[in-house]
Design an enzyme around this catalytic site. Sequence first.
Site, PDB file in Angstrom:
ATOM      1  N   THR A  59       0.822  -1.213   0.000  1.00 40.76           N
ATOM      2  CA  THR A  59       0.000   0.000   0.000  1.00 40.76           C
ATOM      3  C   THR A  59       0.853   1.259   0.000  1.00 40.76           C
ATOM      4  O   THR A  59       0.453   2.287  -0.556  1.00 40.76           O
ATOM      5  CB  THR A  59      -0.934  -0.028   1.230  1.00 40.76           C
ATOM      6  OG1 THR A  59      -1.788  -1.162   1.090  1.00 40.76           O
ATOM      7  CG2 THR A  59      -1.782   1.221   1.331  1.00 40.76           C
ATOM      8  N   SER A 117       1.962  -7.766  -0.622  1.00 39.33           N
ATOM      9  CA  SER A 117       2.822  -8.620   0.210  1.00 39.33           C
ATOM     10  C   SER A 117       2.444 -10.096   0.084  1.00 39.33           C
ATOM     11  O   SER A 117       3.318 -10.969   0.102  1.00 39.33           O
ATOM     12  CB  SER A 117       2.750  -8.177   1.675  1.00 39.33           C
ATOM     13  OG  SER A 117       1.428  -8.286   2.165  1.00 39.33           O
ATOM     14  N   THR A 162       1.411  -4.415   4.343  1.00 34.68           N
ATOM     15  CA  THR A 162       1.296  -4.716   5.764  1.00 34.68           C
ATOM     16  C   THR A 162       0.654  -6.080   6.033  1.00 34.68           C
ATOM     17  O   THR A 162       0.794  -6.610   7.130  1.00 34.68           O
ATOM     18  CB  THR A 162       0.454  -3.638   6.482  1.00 34.68           C
ATOM     19  OG1 THR A 162      -0.843  -3.597   5.892  1.00 34.68           O
ATOM     20  CG2 THR A 162       1.120  -2.275   6.401  1.00 34.68           C
ATOM     21  N   ASP A 163      -0.046  -6.642   5.017  1.00 32.28           N
ATOM     22  CA  ASP A 163      -0.785  -7.883   5.286  1.00 32.28           C
ATOM     23  C   ASP A 163       0.118  -8.992   5.827  1.00 32.28           C
ATOM     24  O   ASP A 163      -0.238  -9.673   6.791  1.00 32.28           O
ATOM     25  CB  ASP A 163      -1.484  -8.371   4.010  1.00 32.28           C
ATOM     26  CG  ASP A 163      -2.707  -7.533   3.667  1.00 32.28           C
ATOM     27  OD1 ASP A 163      -3.059  -6.637   4.461  1.00 32.28           O
ATOM     28  OD2 ASP A 163      -3.310  -7.765   2.599  1.00 32.28           O
TER      29      ASP A 163
HETATM   30  C1  SIN Z   1      -0.420  -5.623   1.042  1.00 33.41           C
HETATM   31  O1  SIN Z   1      -0.148  -6.230   2.067  1.00 33.41           O
HETATM   32  O2  SIN Z   1       0.319  -5.679   0.048  1.00 33.41           O
HETATM   33  C2  SIN Z   1      -1.636  -4.784   0.939  1.00 33.41           C
HETATM   34  C3  SIN Z   1      -2.032  -4.182   2.209  1.00 33.41           C
HETATM   35  C4  SIN Z   1      -1.077  -3.175   2.760  1.00 33.41           C
HETATM   36  O3  SIN Z   1      -0.004  -2.906   2.249  1.00 33.41           O
HETATM   37  O4  SIN Z   1      -1.429  -2.555   3.772  1.00 33.41           O
END
Ligand code: SIN
Length: 436
Positions: free
Chosen positions: A85, A133, A164-165
């Site tokens: 993100t 991710s 963050t995932d």
């Molecule tokens: C991801 O994990 O690639 C999408 C969600 C995020 O980055 O918060």
Amino acid sequence: MTHLEHLTPRRIVAVFLVLALCVASAAATWALGRSTSDPVGAAPAGRVATADLTPDLASNVAYQQALVAAPSGKPKVTVIGTGGTIAGVATNRGSFTNYRAGQIPIADLVDDLRPEIDAVAEVDTIQFGNKGSGGYTIAEFHALTLAVEKALETSDGVVVTSGTDTMEEFAYWLDLTVQSRKPVVMTGAMRPTAAGTVDGPGVIGADGPANLYNAITLAGSRVTTCFGAVLMLGDEFHAARDVTKTSSYRMDTFQTRELGVLGWIDGTNIKVGRAPARVATCDNPQRWNTPFDLSKIAATDLPRTEIIYGYQQAGGEGITGFADAGVKGIVTAGTGAGGISSAQSAARTAAVAKGVVFLSTTRTGSGSVYGGTTGSVIAGDDLLPQKARLLLMLSLAYAGGDVAKVRTWVSTIGNPEWDTLASSAGTPPGQLKPAA
Ligand code: SIN
């Protein structure tokens, strides 16, 4: 219950290392060329502070040397971008949830921090990938570790950006596999950075730029030398082993449930409240390093390792199917203290007979799973299932079929503990339980 009964070994580590970090803080402050004699009140710019005194790190030569070995110029920090993100492009400036992740090049994200970031560090970038991710494979994780190691040959610290995932898995993987004791800081964002196009206007309230700025500041400070990988978001940094994503959308999604944050960044002030247990072995590279040196094995040597979830009357077919598919290790995310259903239990017994090794964890999100001191069902203590899976995979790859070795690594590398017996016997505190 007396208040002393709350002092579990891991809490004792945390409390003691809070003490230990104070002296290290003084060294860090000195290394950064900043005053420690400022009057009470607003913290001076660039100050590195800790809560208390720590006799251990005061005598920890490797940690002290790392802090005082700051180059005469600015630290060199390499930022490795993988997407997520933070590299996301939203449909409009007010869209926090409707966006495409992994679009903006990492060089552009760093350039957007200029000229301010140039005063903090000499920054270069590597575009490792640019996607969500969850799209990364274990083979790519293997390559990422080697890329981090390579960057740390010449840089003072590395920042890795990701979605963050699964950021906590990126972080723990790097924690387990990077052999350098230099700082490795993961960061990302909960809101996309640009609107419309990769060079479009900023999304309202985007957290990516500040997170990246803080992560570079933290990596360049050297304060997390020997901490292993840390995860920095929302001005707070956490130990890779313990941190977890707790909310799909909230900005303060990353939490370390039982132990709390390692520290935080307020402007240019870095505050360290505690340290991960492994920092106690900073002086002993052989103990600090894990056996998981990825330069010695190929990605294809990492065995398939999966996770099975426990719930009411869960069927055993998931376990059977994985075993039949050639999976070598299975982590069970059991109910309560690791419970699994009767059908899962029967399937596990059959899978063990086929050579599958199991690691038992809890789906509760915190707390320990104990027991099983022999055989191929190993207790994961308080490792979260997704972290336990990575440790099991690496342990199986390096143990050469020796399940006892896997068990030992789960309890020592995966669950480091303060050596309370040695302390009570008069041995100076500050030691972890010995590695077998
Ligand atoms: C991801 O994990 O690639 C999408 C969600 C995020 O980055 O918060």
